[in-house]
Design a protein around this motif. Structure first.
Motif, PDB file in Angstrom:
ATOM      1  N   THR A  60      30.127 -15.628  17.320  1.00 32.02           N
ATOM      2  CA  THR A  60      28.858 -15.076  16.837  1.00 32.02           C
ATOM      3  C   THR A  60      28.078 -14.449  17.977  1.00 32.02           C
ATOM      4  O   THR A  60      27.497 -13.366  17.846  1.00 32.02           O
ATOM      5  CB  THR A  60      28.021 -16.186  16.180  1.00 32.02           C
ATOM      6  N   PRO A  93      20.847 -13.350  13.633  1.00 27.44           N
ATOM      7  CA  PRO A  93      22.253 -13.768  13.730  1.00 27.44           C
ATOM      8  C   PRO A  93      22.395 -15.287  13.854  1.00 27.44           C
ATOM      9  O   PRO A  93      21.793 -15.904  14.741  1.00 27.44           O
ATOM     10  CB  PRO A  93      22.747 -13.044  14.982  1.00 27.44           C
ATOM     11  N   GLN A 151      27.117 -10.437  18.287  1.00 24.96           N
ATOM     12  CA  GLN A 151      25.749  -9.957  18.416  1.00 24.96           C
ATOM     13  C   GLN A 151      25.575  -9.126  19.686  1.00 24.96           C
ATOM     14  O   GLN A 151      24.922  -8.079  19.675  1.00 24.96           O
ATOM     15  CB  GLN A 151      24.779 -11.154  18.419  1.00 24.96           C
ATOM     16  N   PRO A 209      22.393 -16.268  19.398  1.00 20.32           N
ATOM     17  CA  PRO A 209      22.344 -16.580  17.970  1.00 20.32           C
ATOM     18  C   PRO A 209      21.582 -17.881  17.738  1.00 20.32           C
ATOM     19  O   PRO A 209      21.230 -18.598  18.685  1.00 20.32           O
ATOM     20  CB  PRO A 209      23.820 -16.744  17.604  1.00 20.32           C
TER      21      PRO A 209
END
Length: 315
Positions: A304, A189, A308, A9
């Protein structure tokens, strides 16, 4: 952590000046094999080190820092140019399997890097005419004109440079500048980690930091930049502290007055930064004073990252 580079990310650490963004960026970079990308527009300038609280190279703990010191004080850049450079830096960092960490408090620059945004072109003649008008009639008159064609931007804008830009965009495109700021949508992301805390403590931090800047030689730094064109540059001389201490050099202010004016201006700037970032509901806020700040920020990055990675697995 074994994941493909494509799942990395973008981390953005945001918040008001003096909230500890640089230190948190170093901690996350050490933990996640990351590199920092500067998003403080005044740290673009070579030689503007003390007054911008630029992290000295010896204090960066070996972490690469991108988009610092690439402009002379006579030079200028645009948000659109920064957008291209920041995205190139993100792609480069990811290509080497490292985590890109954007860090800074210049709100529009942060948004340009993380969001899907379109930036209209510019025209130097239109811009120059508007800047000349700003000098002659003042910001309130131009802001009133902007309110007629773009009331949304007129409510959001609070400095002359941005009023000029909004009027320039309308003159060139026939569209309000606000139409180029669509719904918030990440390009890739991203997790934005915001730092905030007790307001009185922030005021104390900012006052202490300005006094340290003065002790460290801010006046001498400003003096050294004058032969390099500090006064002639369109943007650099307006930076917090620099405009106040130029008046000391000109003999129209004192060291004590410039120091206090810089403290007040810095507090006002921090308030505007908080207003900008609080308007973005995607920012994950943490208290800079919480004892587990590093681990709390790392947990947000991990969440995160894993989301992803899972998304890539599912497709």
């Amino acid at each position: 952590m074994s994941v493909e580079a494509a799942t990395l990310p973008l981390v953005a650490i945001v918040g008001p000046t003096g909230s500890g963004k640089s230190e948190l960026a170093l901690q996350l970079a050490e933990q996640f094999n990351g590199e920092a990308i500067n998003a403080d527009s005044m740290q673009f300038y070579r030689g503007m080190d003390i007054g911008t609280a630029k992290l000295p190279p010896q204090d960066r703990r070996g972490i690469p820092h991108h988009l610092m010191d690439f402009l002379g004080v006579r030079e200028d850049t645009t948000v659109a140019a920064f957008q291209r450079m920041a995205r190139d830096a993100v792609a480069d960092i990811r290509s080497r399997g490292r985590l890109p960490i954007l860090v800074g408090g210049s709100g529009l620059y942060v948004r340009a890097a993380v969001d899907i945004l379109e930036f209209p072109g510019t025209d130097q003649h239109v811009r120059a005419a508007l800047e000349s008008e700003l000098e002659s009639v003042g910001q309130p008159a131009l802001l009133a004109r902007l309110a007629e064609v773009d009331p949304i931007s007129a409510l959001r804008i609070n400095d002359g440079k941005r009023v000029v830009r909004a009027l320039e965009v309308h003159a060139l495109t026939g569209r309000p500048f606000s139409s180029f700021m669509p719904e918030r949508q990440y390009l890739t992301p991203t997790v934005q980690i915001g730092l905030n805390g007790d307001r009185a403590e922030l005021h104390q931090r900012l006052a202490a930091r300005v006094h340290i800047m003065v002790e460290d030689g801010l006046l001498a730094e400003v003096q050294s930049l004058i032969p390099q064109g500090l006064r002639e540059g369109r943007t650099a001389h307006k930076a917090l502290g620099y405009q106040q201490f130029l008046r000391v050099i000109d003999g129209t202010s004192t060291l004590e007055t410039a120091t206090e004016e810089t403290i007040v201006a810095t507090r006002q700037f921090a308030r505007r930064q908080l207003t900008w970032f609080r308007a973005d509901p995607r920012v994950k806020w943490l208290d800079w004073a919480q004892p587990d700040l590093g681990s709390a920020a790392a947990a947000l990055v991990n969440a995160t990252w894993m989301s992803q990675a899972q998304g890539n697995t599912d497709t």
